[in-house]
Design a protein around this motif. Structure first.
Motif, mmCIF file in Angstrom:
data_model
loop_
_atom_site.group_PDB
_atom_site.id
_atom_site.type_symbol
_atom_site.label_atom_id
_atom_site.label_comp_id
_atom_site.label_asym_id
_atom_site.label_seq_id
_atom_site.Cartn_x
_atom_site.Cartn_y
_atom_site.Cartn_z
ATOM 1 N N ALA A 198 0.832 -1.210 0.000
ATOM 2 C CA ALA A 198 0.000 0.000 0.000
ATOM 3 C C ALA A 198 0.862 1.254 0.000
ATOM 4 C CB ALA A 198 -0.937 -0.006 1.212
ATOM 5 N N VAL A 199 1.903 1.267 0.820
ATOM 6 C CA VAL A 199 2.789 2.438 0.876
ATOM 7 C C VAL A 199 3.427 2.677 -0.489
ATOM 8 C CG1 VAL A 199 4.926 3.340 1.871
ATOM 9 C CG2 VAL A 199 3.206 2.336 3.359
ATOM 10 N N PHE A 200 3.977 1.616 -1.075
ATOM 11 C CA PHE A 200 4.582 1.776 -2.404
ATOM 12 C C PHE A 200 3.549 2.247 -3.421
ATOM 13 C CE2 PHE A 200 5.053 -0.169 -6.618
ATOM 14 C CZ PHE A 200 6.090 0.627 -7.085
ATOM 15 N N SER A 201 2.390 1.633 -3.438
ATOM 16 C CA SER A 201 1.361 1.968 -4.430
ATOM 17 C C SER A 201 0.926 3.423 -4.311
ATOM 18 C CB SER A 201 0.147 1.053 -4.268
ATOM 19 O OG SER A 201 0.508 -0.286 -4.479
ATOM 20 N N ILE A 202 0.698 3.884 -3.104
ATOM 21 C CA ILE A 202 0.264 5.275 -2.909
ATOM 22 C C ILE A 202 1.361 6.243 -3.330
ATOM 23 C CG2 ILE A 202 -0.368 7.008 -1.177
ATOM 24 C CD1 ILE A 202 -1.828 4.699 0.320
ATOM 25 N N GLU A 203 2.592 5.975 -2.906
ATOM 26 C CA GLU A 203 3.689 6.885 -3.248
ATOM 27 C C GLU A 203 3.954 6.899 -4.752
ATOM 28 O OE1 GLU A 203 6.057 6.808 0.994
ATOM 29 O OE2 GLU A 203 6.656 5.395 -0.566
ATOM 30 N N ALA A 204 3.887 5.739 -5.384
ATOM 31 C CA ALA A 204 4.085 5.683 -6.839
ATOM 32 C C ALA A 204 2.941 6.404 -7.556
ATOM 33 C CB ALA A 204 4.184 4.232 -7.302
ATOM 34 N N TYR A 205 1.712 6.198 -7.104
ATOM 35 C CA TYR A 205 0.563 6.876 -7.713
ATOM 36 C C TYR A 205 0.689 8.390 -7.576
ATOM 37 C CZ TYR A 205 -4.152 8.452 -8.658
ATOM 38 O OH TYR A 205 -5.228 9.135 -9.174
ATOM 39 N N VAL A 206 1.072 8.838 -6.387
ATOM 40 C CA VAL A 206 1.233 10.278 -6.172
ATOM 41 C C VAL A 206 2.293 10.822 -7.124
ATOM 42 C CG1 VAL A 206 2.128 11.994 -4.535
ATOM 43 C CG2 VAL A 206 0.391 10.371 -3.798
ATOM 44 N N ARG A 207 3.436 10.128 -7.195
ATOM 45 C CA ARG A 207 4.524 10.625 -8.054
ATOM 46 C C ARG A 207 4.149 10.595 -9.530
ATOM 47 N NH1 ARG A 207 6.774 12.865 -11.074
ATOM 48 N NH2 ARG A 207 8.976 12.975 -11.576
ATOM 49 N N LEU A 208 3.541 9.507 -9.975
ATOM 50 C CA LEU A 208 3.277 9.334 -11.397
ATOM 51 C C LEU A 208 2.007 10.028 -11.881
ATOM 52 C CD1 LEU A 208 4.275 5.576 -11.744
ATOM 53 C CD2 LEU A 208 5.624 7.597 -12.403
ATOM 54 N N SER A 209 1.022 10.217 -10.997
ATOM 55 C CA SER A 209 -0.269 10.740 -11.447
ATOM 56 C C SER A 209 -0.683 12.085 -10.866
ATOM 57 C CB SER A 209 -1.372 9.724 -11.114
ATOM 58 O OG SER A 209 -1.122 8.508 -11.761
ATOM 59 N N LEU A 210 -0.158 12.451 -9.715
ATOM 60 C CA LEU A 210 -0.654 13.664 -9.056
ATOM 61 C C LEU A 210 0.338 14.815 -9.016
ATOM 62 C CD1 LEU A 210 -2.546 12.077 -6.015
ATOM 63 C CD2 LEU A 210 -3.490 12.818 -8.212
ATOM 64 N N VAL A 211 1.621 14.517 -8.906
ATOM 65 C CA VAL A 211 2.611 15.593 -8.748
ATOM 66 C C VAL A 211 2.666 16.494 -9.977
ATOM 67 C CG1 VAL A 211 5.085 16.080 -8.514
ATOM 68 C CG2 VAL A 211 4.013 14.420 -7.011
ATOM 69 N N LYS A 212 2.701 15.902 -11.162
ATOM 70 C CA LYS A 212 2.829 16.710 -12.377
ATOM 71 C C LYS A 212 1.637 17.656 -12.581
ATOM 72 C CE LYS A 212 4.294 16.323 -17.160
ATOM 73 N NZ LYS A 212 4.745 15.388 -18.200
ATOM 74 N N PRO A 213 0.385 17.185 -12.487
ATOM 75 C CA PRO A 213 -0.723 18.142 -12.651
ATOM 76 C C PRO A 213 -0.803 19.162 -11.517
ATOM 77 C CG PRO A 213 -1.566 15.908 -12.295
ATOM 78 C CD PRO A 213 -0.095 15.801 -12.429
ATOM 79 N N MET A 214 -0.387 18.771 -10.307
ATOM 80 C CA MET A 214 -0.370 19.737 -9.202
ATOM 81 C C MET A 214 0.643 20.839 -9.491
ATOM 82 S SD MET A 214 1.308 20.885 -6.172
ATOM 83 C CE MET A 214 2.526 19.650 -5.876
ATOM 84 N N LEU A 215 1.830 20.454 -9.982
ATOM 85 C CA LEU A 215 2.848 21.456 -10.300
ATOM 86 C C LEU A 215 2.425 22.326 -11.490
ATOM 87 C CD1 LEU A 215 6.132 19.420 -9.767
ATOM 88 C CD2 LEU A 215 5.119 21.148 -8.256
ATOM 89 N N ARG A 216 1.718 21.743 -12.441
ATOM 90 C CA ARG A 216 1.212 22.518 -13.582
ATOM 91 C C ARG A 216 0.203 23.567 -13.091
ATOM 92 N NH1 ARG A 216 0.701 18.694 -17.175
ATOM 93 N NH2 ARG A 216 -1.217 17.871 -16.272
ATOM 94 N N ALA A 217 -0.711 23.150 -12.235
ATOM 95 C CA ALA A 217 -1.684 24.099 -11.670
ATOM 96 C C ALA A 217 -0.977 25.160 -10.843
ATOM 97 C CB ALA A 217 -2.722 23.354 -10.831
ATOM 98 N N LYS A 218 0.050 24.768 -10.102
ATOM 99 C CA LYS A 218 0.815 25.726 -9.298
ATOM 100 C C LYS A 218 1.509 26.743 -10.192
ATOM 101 C CE LYS A 218 4.968 25.254 -7.685
ATOM 102 N NZ LYS A 218 5.416 26.509 -8.264
ATOM 103 N N HIS A 219 2.036 26.286 -11.308
ATOM 104 C CA HIS A 219 2.713 27.190 -12.243
ATOM 105 C C HIS A 219 1.730 28.219 -12.820
ATOM 106 C CE1 HIS A 219 5.445 28.638 -15.293
ATOM 107 N NE2 HIS A 219 4.533 28.368 -16.221
ATOM 108 N N ILE A 220 0.562 27.766 -13.236
ATOM 109 C CA ILE A 220 -0.453 28.681 -13.774
ATOM 110 C C ILE A 220 -0.894 29.669 -12.702
ATOM 111 C CG2 ILE A 220 -2.799 28.824 -14.706
ATOM 112 C CD1 ILE A 220 -2.250 26.026 -15.965
#
Length: 188
Positions: A100-122
């Motif tokens: 579970a720890v690996f899955s959540i951390e991998a999901y966050v890195r692969l699916s959530l960080v990039k769009p969060m940073l894109r929204a932060k940039h805008i």
């Protein structure tokens, strides 16, 4: 003579000297921390928001990639250990927690960080255009409080950021419980 051997054994064959050295080191670090009562260790309360955001932009991807990698190594190490013992005392809860720890951390890195940073940039670009972002530790909307596009981007950023924070809290809880299982197994 026997007493001397026991003392030498305690010093060379146990971890007690390391514990004492660590306690001394922590005490010295605490005593040498300085006396300034206003010092905060959190960057968010020391840097203007946009400067903190630049730090966050660099750290977030590295932090979650590193955590996911360490969690994957921990999962495989536990699996390998269980293979060596032929799964005699396997804790399937431990397996589930590590996965579970690996899955959540991998999901966050692969699916959530990039769009969060894109929204932060805008969001940051819009704030800079409006002359904001230099405040420390708080958001002052100013004229952007009436801009529907900015409010949508801010809401998107906060949704991603909150989801990532929830994932972090869940992984911390799983890691804590996993550690408690290991400690419990060692104490038996």
């Amino acid at each position: 003579m026997a007493n001397k051997l026991r003392k030498r054994s305690v010093l060379t064959r146990t971890s007690q000297p390391l514990h004492i050295a660590l306690a001394v080191l922590v005490t010295l670090a605490w005593l040498g921390r300085g006396s300034s009562g206003n010092t905060r260790i959190v960057l968010y309360f020391n840097l203007p928001r946009h400067e903190f955001g630049r730090v966050q932009t660099v750290l977030f991807p590295v932090y979650y990639a590193f955590n996911a990698l360490v969690s994957l190594v921990a999962f495989f190490a536990y699996f390998r250990t269980q293979c060596l013992t032929r799964f005699e005392n396997t804790s399937w809860v431990q397996f589930a927690l590590l996965l579970a720890v690996f899955s959540i951390e991998a999901y966050v890195r692969l699916s959530l960080v990039k769009p969060m940073l894109r929204a932060k940039h805008i969001k940051t670009s819009m704030e800079e255009a409006a002359g904001g972002g230099q405040e420390v530790g708080r958001l002052i909307l100013g004229e952007l409080a009436h801009c529907p596009r900015y409010l949508r981007v801010l809401k998107t950023f906060r949704a991603y950021h909150s989801t990532i924070a929830m994932g972090t809290m869940i992984t911390l809880g799983c890691s804590l419980y996993s550690t408690m299982i290991i400690v419990d197994a060692m104490c038996r």
